[in-house]
Each structure stands twice: as C-alpha cells, then as structure tokens.
Design a protein around this motif. Sequence first.
Motif, short mmCIF file in Angstrom:
data_model
loop_
_atom_site.label_atom_id
_atom_site.label_comp_id
_atom_site.label_asym_id
_atom_site.label_seq_id
_atom_site.Cartn_x
_atom_site.Cartn_y
_atom_site.Cartn_z
N GLY A 95 -23.81 25.14 -3.73
CA GLY A 95 -24.98 24.31 -3.51
C GLY A 95 -24.53 22.89 -3.24
N SER A 96 -25.40 22.10 -2.60
CA SER A 96 -25.01 20.74 -2.26
C SER A 96 -26.24 19.87 -2.03
N LEU A 97 -26.05 18.59 -2.22
CA LEU A 97 -27.02 17.60 -1.79
C LEU A 97 -27.11 17.63 -0.27
N GLU A 98 -28.27 17.30 0.28
CA GLU A 98 -28.46 17.30 1.72
C GLU A 98 -27.46 16.38 2.42
N LEU A 121 -18.75 32.75 2.39
CA LEU A 121 -19.32 31.47 1.98
C LEU A 121 -20.82 31.44 2.19
N SER A 122 -21.55 30.87 1.22
CA SER A 122 -22.97 30.59 1.39
C SER A 122 -23.25 29.21 0.80
N LEU A 123 -24.18 28.48 1.41
CA LEU A 123 -24.47 27.11 0.98
C LEU A 123 -25.96 26.86 1.05
N ILE A 124 -26.54 26.36 -0.05
CA ILE A 124 -27.92 25.91 -0.06
C ILE A 124 -27.95 24.43 -0.37
N THR A 125 -28.99 23.71 0.05
CA THR A 125 -29.13 22.29 -0.25
C THR A 125 -30.37 22.05 -1.09
N SER A 126 -30.26 21.09 -1.99
CA SER A 126 -31.39 20.71 -2.84
C SER A 126 -31.03 19.39 -3.51
N ASP A 127 -31.86 18.93 -4.45
CA ASP A 127 -31.55 17.71 -5.19
C ASP A 127 -30.70 18.05 -6.41
N SER A 128 -30.15 17.02 -7.05
CA SER A 128 -29.23 17.22 -8.17
C SER A 128 -29.86 18.02 -9.31
N HIS A 129 -31.11 17.69 -9.66
CA HIS A 129 -31.75 18.35 -10.80
C HIS A 129 -31.89 19.86 -10.57
N ARG A 130 -32.34 20.25 -9.38
CA ARG A 130 -32.51 21.68 -9.09
C ARG A 130 -31.17 22.39 -9.01
N LEU A 131 -30.18 21.72 -8.44
CA LEU A 131 -28.86 22.35 -8.32
C LEU A 131 -28.23 22.56 -9.70
#
Length: 315
Positions: A95-98, A121-131
């Motif tokens: 996971g990562s920040l946008e 590999l798989s990658l999703i983006t979200s904000d810090s709290h959700r990650l």
Amino acid sequence: MESGDLKIFRTVAREGSITKAAHRLNYVQSNVTNRIQLLETELGTQLFYRSSKGMRLTAAGQNLLGYADKIVVLLEEAVKSAQATDIPKGPLRLGSLETTAAIHLPQLLTRYHGLYPEVELSLITSDSHRLIRKIKDYELDGAFVYGPVSQEELQCQPAFEEELVLISEPKETNLAELLKKPLLFFGSGCSHRDRVERLLVKEGVEARHMIEFGTLEAIIGGVSAGLGVSLLPRSSISRIVQAREVYLHPIPEEFREINVVFIYRKDLFKTEAFKRFLDFLRSEGTGMGQNPAAAAPEASSVSGSDLGDNQPAGS
C-alpha cells in the motif's frame, strides 16, 4: 466451524455489508448471507446487528473477529511456510500514499520486478490512517505512510524524505492571504490536512473552506484553475506542474519536513519476496525523494507570514 466461514465473517465485518463482502469475495450475495446465518446458528449467538445502513458487529462478533484474524492469518502463514523457497515469488501486497506511488515507487518497483519477476506485485493507494488499519488487519504486507508511526505491533523502516510546499495560482505572495483561499486536499485522513490546520492556527487564519479530491492531478488542476491552494510534497508536483501556471511557496520551517516510512507488522510471516523487498528498500529507497525536487526552483525562505518572492514551478 470452517476456515472458509471465518474468512467470510471477517470480510463482512470489515466491509460492513453483505453486498460489499460478496463483491470482494466474488461470491453470490445469497451464499454469503447463508454462511453467516449458519455460523450464527452453529455458535448459538448473534454476530451482527442488521439495519438498512449495513452490518455492525455485536459484542460476540467483536470477540470472534479477534480470534478469526489470528486463525486465518496462521492458516495463511502455514501455507506460505510450506511453499517457502529461497527464490522470491508469490504475492507481495503493498500500500502507498498517492503522492509516493506517483513519484517514488515506479522506478523502485520496476527495478525490484526486474530482479524478481516471479513476485506477484500489487499496490493500492490510500491515506496513512487507512493504510495503517489495513496493515494491522493483515490486509497488506507493507505500506508507505507518513511518519513517525509509533504503534507497538508495527515495525517502521525509513523510506523517503520530503519537503512540503504551498502551491497556488500566481497572485498573492503573503502566506496569510494565501491560506484564506479554499484548501484542496485528498480527504479527511490526509496528513497534510492535519499539518495545514496547525499552520492556520500559527498564522492566525480561520479556514474558510476545504475541498476534497481523489487524485493528485485533480488537486493540481484545481489549484492551476484558481480554485484554491494546497500543501503537497515538492517532489510530487515538480514534474507534473511544468506546463501549468502554478507557483510554489515555502512554508515556515517547522512545518516543512515530512518523512515517508515503510511499515509492516512485527509478527508478519516474512516470505522471501518480502525479505528481498525490505533489503532492496534499505539499499535503494532512502533519500530518493530528494532527486525529483530538483526540477522545481527553490523559492525564497519564509519568516513569519512573509513569503518573499514566489516563483513559478515551471520556470
């Protein structure tokens, strides 16, 4: 009680909806409903409160969720252990920040994939709290979030150094005046939002209006159109704004520095793919955030509310 029932139960609990859980699991909705009802019958207790707004865990459901998490994770780790080899392969869920995903990760992941092509590999983006929540719920192996993160069950690895700047349409050069404009952010969980709210207090400015956007490009487009201003990492905008009339402004030094860290659970079963990624990040990642920023010229330093001369990002 079967492990499959626990997986369905966990998904319904996380999604808060039979419909969303069925979509995520790729099951028909009636199957999910029946499995939950059978599980409640087997246990002799109600696990969810049901309403038009969705599914909410009862006290018994909350207790079961803690055990279900441990059981399902242990089963997944048992499979990983049995399949473990010295060759990095299999899934690696990140996971990562946008902003980090847009600027820092493409080259890093390309190099990693070139070395270990059998890793999925798989990658999703979200904000810090959700990650952070997804890491704690074992939904991701690791994630890039804004640090510091001090939580007992999580391990942190420094990744990228960032400098925050204020971006605006080229008009006012006074920080207090710029901050009176609508503020454009990713969402309520955005770390930049927390920081700019503290900056507003310091500058004695009352926030007029905050507008949420889903992507970095949308935020920059809104700023360049004169909709408002935003606080973003310099590295994330220096390349994108070259053709736009957007100016970068320094902010007080105490608010500038923000670091991205890579987090993962301390009890995570570390596959060879994860171990190699962590080693790769330690040798390749730290400090990379300084290079993309070179494309944007440094504006003059700020003291109090005086911004000095701003400069266009694309000059």
